[in-house]
Design a protein around this motif. Sequence first.
Motif, short mmCIF file in Angstrom:
data_model
loop_
_atom_site.label_atom_id
_atom_site.label_comp_id
_atom_site.label_asym_id
_atom_site.label_seq_id
_atom_site.Cartn_x
_atom_site.Cartn_y
_atom_site.Cartn_z
N ILE A 117 -35.77 -104.56 73.43
CA ILE A 117 -35.35 -104.70 72.03
C ILE A 117 -36.56 -104.76 71.11
O ILE A 117 -36.61 -104.10 70.07
CB ILE A 117 -34.46 -105.95 71.86
N ALA A 118 -37.55 -105.57 71.49
CA ALA A 118 -38.75 -105.71 70.66
C ALA A 118 -39.48 -104.37 70.54
O ALA A 118 -39.93 -103.99 69.44
CB ALA A 118 -39.67 -106.78 71.25
N ALA A 119 -39.60 -103.64 71.65
CA ALA A 119 -40.28 -102.35 71.61
C ALA A 119 -39.51 -101.35 70.77
O ALA A 119 -40.10 -100.58 69.99
CB ALA A 119 -40.46 -101.82 73.03
N TRP A 120 -38.19 -101.32 70.91
CA TRP A 120 -37.35 -100.38 70.16
C TRP A 120 -37.41 -100.67 68.66
O TRP A 120 -37.55 -99.75 67.84
CB TRP A 120 -35.92 -100.47 70.68
N GLN A 121 -37.32 -101.94 68.29
CA GLN A 121 -37.29 -102.31 66.87
C GLN A 121 -38.69 -102.43 66.27
O GLN A 121 -38.82 -102.59 65.06
CB GLN A 121 -36.55 -103.65 66.70
N GLY A 122 -39.73 -102.37 67.11
CA GLY A 122 -41.08 -102.53 66.59
C GLY A 122 -41.36 -103.93 66.09
O GLY A 122 -42.06 -104.12 65.10
N LEU A 123 -40.80 -104.94 66.78
CA LEU A 123 -40.94 -106.33 66.37
C LEU A 123 -41.74 -107.12 67.41
O LEU A 123 -41.74 -106.77 68.59
CB LEU A 123 -39.55 -106.98 66.22
N PRO A 124 -42.41 -108.17 66.98
CA PRO A 124 -43.10 -109.03 67.95
C PRO A 124 -42.09 -109.78 68.82
O PRO A 124 -40.97 -110.06 68.39
CB PRO A 124 -43.91 -109.99 67.08
N ALA A 171 -41.67 -118.09 65.87
CA ALA A 171 -40.63 -117.07 65.67
C ALA A 171 -39.97 -117.20 64.30
O ALA A 171 -39.70 -116.20 63.63
CB ALA A 171 -39.58 -117.20 66.77
N LEU A 172 -39.72 -118.42 63.87
CA LEU A 172 -39.09 -118.62 62.56
C LEU A 172 -40.01 -118.20 61.42
O LEU A 172 -39.54 -117.86 60.33
CB LEU A 172 -38.70 -120.09 62.39
N ARG A 173 -41.30 -118.20 61.66
CA ARG A 173 -42.25 -117.90 60.59
C ARG A 173 -42.66 -116.43 60.54
O ARG A 173 -43.47 -116.06 59.70
CB ARG A 173 -43.50 -118.76 60.78
N GLU A 174 -42.14 -115.61 61.43
CA GLU A 174 -42.48 -114.19 61.39
C GLU A 174 -41.91 -113.56 60.10
O GLU A 174 -40.70 -113.59 59.88
CB GLU A 174 -41.91 -113.46 62.60
N PRO A 175 -42.75 -112.99 59.26
CA PRO A 175 -42.27 -112.50 57.96
C PRO A 175 -41.30 -111.33 58.07
O PRO A 175 -40.44 -111.15 57.20
CB PRO A 175 -43.56 -112.09 57.23
N ARG A 176 -41.42 -110.51 59.15
CA ARG A 176 -40.52 -109.36 59.30
C ARG A 176 -39.43 -109.62 60.34
O ARG A 176 -38.67 -108.72 60.67
CB ARG A 176 -41.31 -108.12 59.72
N GLY A 177 -39.35 -110.84 60.84
CA GLY A 177 -38.42 -111.12 61.92
C GLY A 177 -39.08 -110.82 63.26
O GLY A 177 -40.20 -110.30 63.33
N CYS A 178 -38.39 -111.15 64.34
CA CYS A 178 -38.93 -110.95 65.67
C CYS A 178 -37.80 -111.05 66.68
O CYS A 178 -36.64 -111.27 66.32
CB CYS A 178 -40.01 -111.99 65.98
N VAL A 179 -38.15 -110.89 67.93
CA VAL A 179 -37.23 -111.16 69.03
C VAL A 179 -37.70 -112.45 69.68
O VAL A 179 -38.87 -112.58 70.05
CB VAL A 179 -37.21 -110.02 70.06
N LEU A 180 -36.81 -113.43 69.78
CA LEU A 180 -37.12 -114.71 70.40
C LEU A 180 -36.37 -114.81 71.72
O LEU A 180 -35.14 -114.78 71.75
CB LEU A 180 -36.72 -115.87 69.48
N VAL A 215 -36.49 -114.29 57.67
CA VAL A 215 -35.75 -113.23 58.35
C VAL A 215 -35.32 -113.79 59.71
O VAL A 215 -36.17 -114.06 60.56
CB VAL A 215 -36.61 -111.96 58.55
N PRO A 216 -34.02 -114.01 59.94
CA PRO A 216 -33.58 -114.61 61.20
C PRO A 216 -34.02 -113.78 62.40
O PRO A 216 -33.89 -112.55 62.40
CB PRO A 216 -32.04 -114.61 61.07
N PRO A 217 -34.57 -114.42 63.41
CA PRO A 217 -34.97 -113.68 64.61
C PRO A 217 -33.75 -113.26 65.43
O PRO A 217 -32.69 -113.87 65.34
CB PRO A 217 -35.83 -114.69 65.38
N MET A 218 -33.92 -112.22 66.23
CA MET A 218 -32.94 -111.86 67.24
C MET A 218 -33.18 -112.76 68.45
O MET A 218 -34.22 -112.68 69.07
CB MET A 218 -33.08 -110.39 67.62
N VAL A 219 -32.23 -113.66 68.73
CA VAL A 219 -32.44 -114.67 69.76
C VAL A 219 -31.64 -114.32 71.01
O VAL A 219 -30.44 -114.05 70.94
CB VAL A 219 -32.01 -116.07 69.26
N LEU A 220 -32.32 -114.31 72.15
CA LEU A 220 -31.66 -114.13 73.44
C LEU A 220 -32.00 -115.32 74.32
O LEU A 220 -33.17 -115.71 74.44
CB LEU A 220 -32.11 -112.85 74.14
N LEU A 221 -30.98 -115.92 74.91
CA LEU A 221 -31.16 -116.98 75.89
C LEU A 221 -30.69 -116.43 77.23
O LEU A 221 -29.63 -115.80 77.32
CB LEU A 221 -30.33 -118.22 75.54
N THR A 222 -31.48 -116.64 78.28
CA THR A 222 -31.08 -116.17 79.59
C THR A 222 -30.77 -117.35 80.49
O THR A 222 -31.33 -118.44 80.34
CB THR A 222 -32.17 -115.30 80.25
#
Length: 318
Positions: free
Chosen positions: A57-64, A137-146, A183-190
């Motif tokens: 997801i991070a690679a596809w969206q170009g997000l940290p 993660a909450l402070r990423e200005p463009r959002g991120c994957v957490l 910008v809310p992060p995309m959050v995944l819990l495994t």
Amino acid sequence: MSTAPDPIAAVAEGLGRTGYIASRPIALALHLAQHLQKPILVEGPAGVGKTELSRAIAAWQGLPLHRLQCHEGLDESRALYEWKYGKQLLYTQILKDRIAPMLGDAPVLAPALKALEGFSDLFFSEQFLEPRPLLAALREPRGCVLLIDEIDKADEAFEAFLLELLADHAVTIPELGTIRAAVPPMVLLTSNGMRELGDALKRRCLHLFIGLPSPEMEARIVAARLPGIPALLLRQIVLFIAGLRALDLKKLPSISETIDWARALTLLHTEHLSPDLVRETLNILLKHEADISAAQPALAPLAFQAKRDAETGMPLPA
């Protein structure tokens, strides 16, 4: 008449460009999570691609990607923030010479304490704060994957601590107040199912279960990781793995083991499976000695059956 594009297929295609082959349930869960701004609780056995999904997801969206690896005893000081005690100590030494003259004019204790009030706020300010994965993660200005990996290994107290972040994309730091994501992060819990998770956490998440794949899906996954693998060998591998998973084993081989085995067979310039080759490389697939011993009688029949079925050219089971 034009047909509207399928957004679920678009998600699967985007992940596919990173090498991650997503089933429709995976793509659907991700599409809904993006638009509903809800976290995804991804469950399933180890090695089926739960952690890899976050990277894709991070690679596809170009997000940290920010990853928090959970373990027993994990607390907010390791997950959210901690104070830079070394820096606080350095500043204390710098100010030491200036404090004495400041207090020298104070005739009694109360005025002296009042003169020091400002320093407590200074030492617990932003410049002394060390962000950990959740706060970063909450402070990423463009959002991120957490990625909160293996949440089932953390204690129930830490699970409860996460509820504010999962519901509001915010955390509260006593000295600074509430910090909310721009910008809310995309959050995944495994979770690997080591313990039952609480209902409060589950209510805040979309649920996704990733199980062991069919031979057809597994062939697509392996081909994406090893583009040069011979088609006939690939068919033999996934058919053999399917037969191996039908045995009564303590730990069934997962997708990660299949990929490792396929890579090893390619390095050995294998053209087709043989019982001897399977026995020599079985430790790549099975990680328990009891499973290796239990599988021995079935190896030759499974290898011959996989070779015979692969050569028929019939479609792989979906």
